[in-house]
Design an enzyme around this catalytic site. Structure first.
Site, PDB file in Angstrom:
ATOM      1  N   TYR A  55       0.841  -1.446   0.102  1.00 51.12           N
ATOM      2  CA  TYR A  55       0.157   0.225  -0.040  1.00 51.12           C
ATOM      3  C   TYR A  55       0.985   1.163   0.017  1.00 51.12           C
ATOM      4  O   TYR A  55       0.392   2.194  -0.533  1.00 51.12           O
ATOM      5  CB  TYR A  55      -1.022  -0.118   1.201  1.00 51.12           C
ATOM      6  CG  TYR A  55      -2.209  -0.912   0.906  1.00 51.12           C
ATOM      7  CD1 TYR A  55      -2.088  -2.411   1.482  1.00 51.12           C
ATOM      8  CD2 TYR A  55      -3.113  -0.915   0.047  1.00 51.12           C
ATOM      9  CE1 TYR A  55      -2.964  -3.324   1.053  1.00 51.12           C
ATOM     10  CE2 TYR A  55      -3.971  -1.750  -0.364  1.00 51.12           C
ATOM     11  CZ  TYR A  55      -4.216  -2.785   0.055  1.00 51.12           C
ATOM     12  OH  TYR A  55      -5.018  -3.898  -0.123  1.00 51.12           O
ATOM     13  N   ARG A  58       1.527   1.900  -3.439  1.00 51.40           N
ATOM     14  CA  ARG A  58       0.401   2.506  -4.416  1.00 51.40           C
ATOM     15  C   ARG A  58       0.259   3.989  -3.795  1.00 51.40           C
ATOM     16  O   ARG A  58      -0.011   4.581  -4.563  1.00 51.40           O
ATOM     17  CB  ARG A  58      -0.618   1.715  -4.098  1.00 51.40           C
ATOM     18  CG  ARG A  58      -0.620   0.401  -4.800  1.00 51.40           C
ATOM     19  CD  ARG A  58      -1.633  -0.522  -4.420  1.00 51.40           C
ATOM     20  NE  ARG A  58      -2.718  -0.294  -4.936  1.00 51.40           N
ATOM     21  CZ  ARG A  58      -3.994  -0.890  -4.531  1.00 51.40           C
ATOM     22  NH1 ARG A  58      -3.995  -1.844  -3.571  1.00 51.40           N
ATOM     23  NH2 ARG A  58      -5.231  -0.679  -4.985  1.00 51.40           N
ATOM     24  N   GLN A  90     -15.276   2.154  -6.362  1.00 51.50           N
ATOM     25  CA  GLN A  90     -14.599   0.767  -5.772  1.00 51.50           C
ATOM     26  C   GLN A  90     -12.973   1.149  -5.759  1.00 51.50           C
ATOM     27  O   GLN A  90     -12.262   0.386  -4.914  1.00 51.50           O
ATOM     28  CB  GLN A  90     -14.653  -0.416  -6.522  1.00 51.50           C
ATOM     29  CG  GLN A  90     -16.089  -0.727  -6.792  1.00 51.50           C
ATOM     30  CD  GLN A  90     -16.146  -2.176  -7.908  1.00 51.50           C
ATOM     31  OE1 GLN A  90     -16.019  -3.094  -7.517  1.00 51.50           O
ATOM     32  NE2 GLN A  90     -16.284  -1.635  -9.057  1.00 51.50           N
ATOM     33  N   HIS A 115     -14.539   1.013  -0.867  1.00 44.34           N
ATOM     34  CA  HIS A 115     -13.461  -0.066  -0.602  1.00 44.34           C
ATOM     35  C   HIS A 115     -12.456   0.811   0.288  1.00 44.34           C
ATOM     36  O   HIS A 115     -11.237   0.214   0.316  1.00 44.34           O
ATOM     37  CB  HIS A 115     -12.963  -0.768  -1.878  1.00 44.34           C
ATOM     38  CG  HIS A 115     -13.929  -1.721  -2.393  1.00 44.34           C
ATOM     39  ND1 HIS A 115     -13.771  -2.028  -3.790  1.00 44.34           N
ATOM     40  CD2 HIS A 115     -15.166  -2.209  -1.687  1.00 44.34           C
ATOM     41  CE1 HIS A 115     -14.621  -2.981  -4.043  1.00 44.34           C
ATOM     42  NE2 HIS A 115     -15.445  -3.065  -2.926  1.00 44.34           N
ATOM     43  N   CYS A 123      -7.245   2.869  13.045  1.00 42.68           N
ATOM     44  CA  CYS A 123      -6.761   2.089  14.228  1.00 42.68           C
ATOM     45  C   CYS A 123      -7.247   0.808  14.333  1.00 42.68           C
ATOM     46  O   CYS A 123      -8.453   0.281  14.240  1.00 42.68           O
ATOM     47  CB  CYS A 123      -6.904   3.050  15.416  1.00 42.68           C
ATOM     48  SG  CYS A 123      -6.589   2.064  17.163  1.00 42.68           S
ATOM     49  N   ASN A 207     -17.604   0.757 -20.458  1.00 48.82           N
ATOM     50  CA  ASN A 207     -16.594  -0.017 -20.135  1.00 48.82           C
ATOM     51  C   ASN A 207     -15.597  -0.324 -21.256  1.00 48.82           C
ATOM     52  O   ASN A 207     -16.277  -0.310 -22.657  1.00 48.82           O
ATOM     53  CB  ASN A 207     -16.841  -1.585 -19.607  1.00 48.82           C
ATOM     54  CG  ASN A 207     -15.779  -1.992 -18.763  1.00 48.82           C
ATOM     55  OD1 ASN A 207     -15.265  -1.147 -17.631  1.00 48.82           O
ATOM     56  ND2 ASN A 207     -15.481  -3.394 -18.925  1.00 48.82           N
ATOM     57  N   LEU A 208     -14.374  -0.626 -21.233  1.00 46.71           N
ATOM     58  CA  LEU A 208     -13.497  -0.981 -22.436  1.00 46.71           C
ATOM     59  C   LEU A 208     -14.268  -2.163 -23.161  1.00 46.71           C
ATOM     60  O   LEU A 208     -14.036  -2.421 -24.706  1.00 46.71           O
ATOM     61  CB  LEU A 208     -12.079  -1.327 -21.965  1.00 46.71           C
ATOM     62  CG  LEU A 208     -11.156  -1.167 -23.183  1.00 46.71           C
ATOM     63  CD1 LEU A 208     -10.978   0.183 -23.941  1.00 46.71           C
ATOM     64  CD2 LEU A 208      -9.664  -1.651 -22.530  1.00 46.71           C
TER      65      LEU A 208
END
Ligand code: BV8
Length: 236
Positions: A55, A58, A90, A115, A123, A207-208
């Site tokens: 993370y 990212r 999301q 998400h 915490c 969408n693609l």
């Protein structure tokens, strides 16, 4: 038919052209890991350094990417929409947040990260959330509890997504549901189209390529988000 109450769901495909890799690209790996193997509470308990590093990388990458024309088109729509407009993402990046900060929305708008968010931590004892712009150490002390540590404020596989009551209420009251840049692989987000259909909403997929739930949509518009989203938004 003029629409009043709109719910938009986005997935990693809307951020792809900003340079943020999607989850299930060809190899389905993310920096050598399967997301399902690092995005779980069990992985965090087993190897907190690996998960925090996943993370941290990212989070650092957010400084290198910018919102694209699709994020901006949604912000422009939100600025002029005179009904309710709930944008559920999301995605854990802050590209929608930045696009809407640059183009303040009308009163009926809200953005929910179902998400979680890369730029937040919580915490492990109290669950209290705080901003997290930088890296987290594997045993980062929590300011909220002497025995607590800080974990990414991310919904991992097996954890309950955030804001579900609010999302389900909005889906039950919407007359237009638009899904953008998601494969329909992850639940419960993949089931939102059915809730919208039960409410009698018009359902559109941008969408693609066809998603796993493509057949459930009234309309399917395929192409890169930076092309199809601005055109679709201008039609509303
Ligand atoms: C829960 C944070 C229960 C992590 C993420 C029912 C059936 C089967 C399985 C389940 C089920 N119910 C629950 C599950 C288990 C699981 C699940 O769905 N597993 C899947 C893999 C089968 N779900 C869960 O665990 C969820 N929790 O259900 O809890 C519960 C109940 C009670 C009490 C407690 C718990 C939690 C899921 C959340 C997991 N966390 N993210 C992180 O980011 O590291 S999910 C992750 O996948 C991301 O959030 C991502 O957004 C999301 C979905 O992926 P997509 O966004 O769709 O990305 P993908 O790569 O798949 O697709 C991209 C699409 O874009 C493609 O279609 C592509 O064609 C398109 N595209 C690409 N480029 C472009 C483009 N489109 C347009 N333009 C482009 N340029």
């Amino acid at each position: 038919m003029a629409h009043q109450n709109l719910v938009i769901l986005t997935g990693s495909g809307i951020s792809a052209e900003s340079g943020v890799p999607t989850f299930r690209a060809a190899d389905g790996l993310w920096m050598g890991h399967r997301v399902e193997d690092v995005a779980t509470p069990q992985a965090f308990a087993r190897d907190p350094a690996l998960v925090q590093d996943f993370y941290n990388r990212r989070r650092r990458q957010l400084a290198e990417v910018q919102p694209n024309a699709a994020h901006r088109a949604l912000a422009e729509l939100a600025a002029r929409w005179d009904g309710d407009l709930l944008l559920v993402t999301q995605n854990v990046d802050d590209l929608h947040d930045r696009a809407h900060a640059a183009n303040p929305a009308a009163p009926g708008f809200d953005l929910l990260h179902m998400h979680g968010e890369l730029l937040k931590a919580h915490c492990t004892i109290t669950g209290r959330v705080l901003d997290c712009p930088g890296d987290l150490a594997p045993d980062q002390p929590s300011p909220f509890h002497p025995r607590g540590t800080l974990r990414p404020h991310i919904v991992w596989f097996g954890e309950m997504p955030l804001h579900m009551d609010r999302i389900e209420r909005a889906l039950g009251a919407c007359d237009l549901f638009v899904s953008i840049g998601t494969s329909g692989a992850v639940w419960p987000a993949a089931g939102f189209v059915q809730l919208a259909r039960h409410a009698g909403a018009r359902t559109v997929e941008l969408n693609l390529e066809p998603s796993q739930g493509s057949r459930l949509f009234d309309e399917r518009i395929h192409g890169p988000a930076t092309e199809v989203v601005p055109v679709f938004c201008s039609s509303l």
